[in-house]
Design an enzyme around this catalytic site. Sequence first.
Site, PDB file in Angstrom:
ATOM      1  N   ALA A   1      -8.744  -6.336  -0.067  1.00 16.35           N
ATOM      2  CA  ALA A   1      -9.058  -7.349  -1.064  1.00 16.35           C
ATOM      3  C   ALA A   1      -8.674  -6.803  -2.435  1.00 16.35           C
ATOM      4  O   ALA A   1      -8.078  -5.730  -2.542  1.00 16.35           O
ATOM      5  CB  ALA A   1     -10.531  -7.698  -1.005  1.00 16.35           C
ATOM      6  N   LYS A   2      -9.053  -7.557  -3.446  1.00 18.79           N
ATOM      7  CA  LYS A   2      -8.682  -7.197  -4.818  1.00 18.79           C
ATOM      8  C   LYS A   2      -9.056  -5.763  -5.177  1.00 18.79           C
ATOM      9  O   LYS A   2      -8.332  -5.079  -5.863  1.00 18.79           O
ATOM     10  CB  LYS A   2      -9.385  -8.138  -5.784  1.00 18.79           C
ATOM     11  CG  LYS A   2      -8.878  -9.532  -5.666  1.00 18.79           C
ATOM     12  CD  LYS A   2      -8.315 -10.073  -6.950  1.00 18.79           C
ATOM     13  CE  LYS A   2      -7.536 -11.320  -6.619  1.00 18.79           C
ATOM     14  NZ  LYS A   2      -8.414 -12.350  -6.016  1.00 18.79           N
TER      15      LYS A   2
END
Length: 334
Positions: A263-264
């Site tokens: 994810a980010k």
Amino acid sequence: MTNTSGNGAKLPRGRFAPSPTGFIHLGNAWSFLLAWLACRSRGGQMVLRMEDLDPQRSRPEFAQAILRDLSWLVLDWDEGPDKGGPHAPYVQSGRSHLYEEAVARLRAEGLVYPCYCTRKELRALASAPHAGEAGPAYPGTCAGLSEEECRAREAFGRRPALRLRCPPGEGGEERFVDLARGELCLSPAGLGDFAVRRSDHVWAYQLAVVVDDAAMGVTQVVRGEDLLDSTPGQVRLFRLLGHVPPEFLHVPLLVDEEGERLAKRHASLTLAALREAGVAPEAVVGWLGRAAGFLPAPAPCAARDLLPLFVPGLLPRGPVTVPKDILERLRALS
Ligand code: GLU
Ligand code: ZN
């Protein structure tokens, strides 16, 4: 332009459907590579559609970066925001009229109803113990409101979301094909009456993705396994709107050594960061090709070299772990 092969079989139309809410990372590259291979290995056409529905999180600079990063991997497309095509615009923020029209049709048939629940009320549901990945199923609180009850709520300034009626036990299961799993028959009821438009008038992903895939003639959808829960609801929408659903391939997720999906916060695994650290695109593609089971060992390779090796059945059954020393491994392949 032809959409049949020499033997008359329909060629697939696949798509990249990124949300421009961040830089693409190794996990996105994996889904995009597999989508491209699934489609191009059968001689199909690829559409690129920017899913920028969320005005708070979407940024034009991310959209630009996505085009750049896909090109860096040498994954190409035939239609898209940069290329145009017969189904323009290829950006969801420019397609509201189509979502409006679809919802009006569903509403006229009584399949969509306004929901006045506040975020707070819905959040209370979200902390329920069995709230899954797709969120908790909406319990149908507003499903039976009369027009008068709706008007009363609006008089108090409440703006409704719109939900699709998907009651458990009604309408049964939805049948669709997953290229790795075969034919599946699943009920959309797990989602409950899911939203097709938020109360702030932002169109829901579930609705937009179906309306656009249908309008753009997409016949093949390749995406992460995390979305398998959403598929029966989307197949229902295809059917209610009078369309044939596409074939699907839900691919395993890439996770870190703790089992968290990329994810980010895995900023070092964006393609931009890898590129800056001296990693070559062939190293990324080769490592992913090995993880997919198409190569016997990681070796630098171009995406097109994987075309003859693409077999959905070879994909691993569970999540793919990205090792901590991935950067060293990719550098060694560069
Ligand atoms: N824009 C969606 C995402 O990035 C696409 C999901 C899909 O492929 O249907 O998650
Ligand atoms: Zn409600």
